[in-house]
Design a protein around this motif. Structure first.
Motif, PDB file in Angstrom:
ATOM      1  N   ALA A  74      22.438   6.704 -22.945  1.00 30.70           N
ATOM      2  CA  ALA A  74      23.057   8.008 -23.242  1.00 30.70           C
ATOM      3  C   ALA A  74      23.185   8.845 -21.974  1.00 30.70           C
ATOM      4  O   ALA A  74      24.237   9.456 -21.727  1.00 30.70           O
ATOM      5  N   ALA A  75      22.139   8.866 -21.164  1.00 33.09           N
ATOM      6  CA  ALA A  75      22.176   9.648 -19.926  1.00 33.09           C
ATOM      7  C   ALA A  75      23.202   9.082 -18.952  1.00 33.09           C
ATOM      8  O   ALA A  75      23.969   9.827 -18.336  1.00 33.09           O
ATOM      9  N   THR A  76      23.238   7.772 -18.817  1.00 38.00           N
ATOM     10  CA  THR A  76      24.191   7.128 -17.909  1.00 38.00           C
ATOM     11  C   THR A  76      25.618   7.389 -18.362  1.00 38.00           C
ATOM     12  O   THR A  76      26.503   7.700 -17.552  1.00 38.00           O
ATOM     13  N   ARG A  77      25.845   7.291 -19.649  1.00 39.18           N
ATOM     14  CA  ARG A  77      27.187   7.545 -20.183  1.00 39.18           C
ATOM     15  C   ARG A  77      27.631   8.981 -19.910  1.00 39.18           C
ATOM     16  O   ARG A  77      28.769   9.226 -19.505  1.00 39.18           O
ATOM     17  N   ALA A  78      26.714   9.917 -20.114  1.00 35.94           N
ATOM     18  CA  ALA A  78      27.048  11.329 -19.894  1.00 35.94           C
ATOM     19  C   ALA A  78      27.297  11.627 -18.418  1.00 35.94           C
ATOM     20  O   ALA A  78      28.177  12.419 -18.080  1.00 35.94           O
TER      21      ALA A  78
END
Length: 160
Positions: A54-58
């Protein structure tokens, strides 16, 4: 988000932030194994994968596909590489440091596969998206775990 992606800012260390991320994963894995054994390490790995994805995608929507400062993927991969150590210590009811060669092989081979990106590791990396960022290290961790298991079997005479 950035604190998670950088594994509490370890990813900002230079040079070789991926290696720093893998190194930082080791004492955390040790603590997890001491507190809750293999099953806690497994649960933490699954949680870190989900949160890291989720963090990488954001953080990569408008930027480079796999910025070097994102190291949560290295943490997940390194923890997977340590699964044989945690599971072996649990099954044999021994202190996790009795399996110290496994700690070394897990680190060395994980870094080798993560940098070299052979076969499936490279294919996952080539996706160019947040899932690929995470999956290449998952696969490198699995490859490293397999090598560590094979080395342990060789050292203990199972493969002779």
């Amino acid at each position: 988000m950035k604190a998670v992606a950088t594994f509490f800012y370890v990813g900002l260390l230079k040079p070789a932030p991926g290696t720093w991320g893998s190194l930082a994963a080791l004492p955390v894995a040790y603590a997890l194994l001491l507190i809750g054994g293999f099953w806690l390490l497994l649960a933490a790995t699954l949680a870190a994968f989900a949160i890291g994805y989720a963090a990488t995608r954001a953080l990569t929507k408008d930027g480079p596909e796999d910025p070097s400062w994102i190291v949560i993927d290295e943490v997940v991969g390194q923890w997977i590489a340590l699964f044989p150590v945690g599971y072996g210590a649990m099954m044999m009811s021994v202190d996790i440091w009795r399996l110290w060669p496994g700690w070394i092989s897990a680190f060395v081979f994980f870094r080798l596969f993560d940098i070299w990106k052979p076969w499936l590791v490279g294919r996952a990396d080539a996706r160019g998206d947040a899932l690929g960022v995470m999956l290449d290290d998952v696969i490198a961790g699995v490859f490293s775990a397999i090598v560590s298991i094979a080395l342990a079997a060789l050292a203990h005479g199972v493969l002779m």
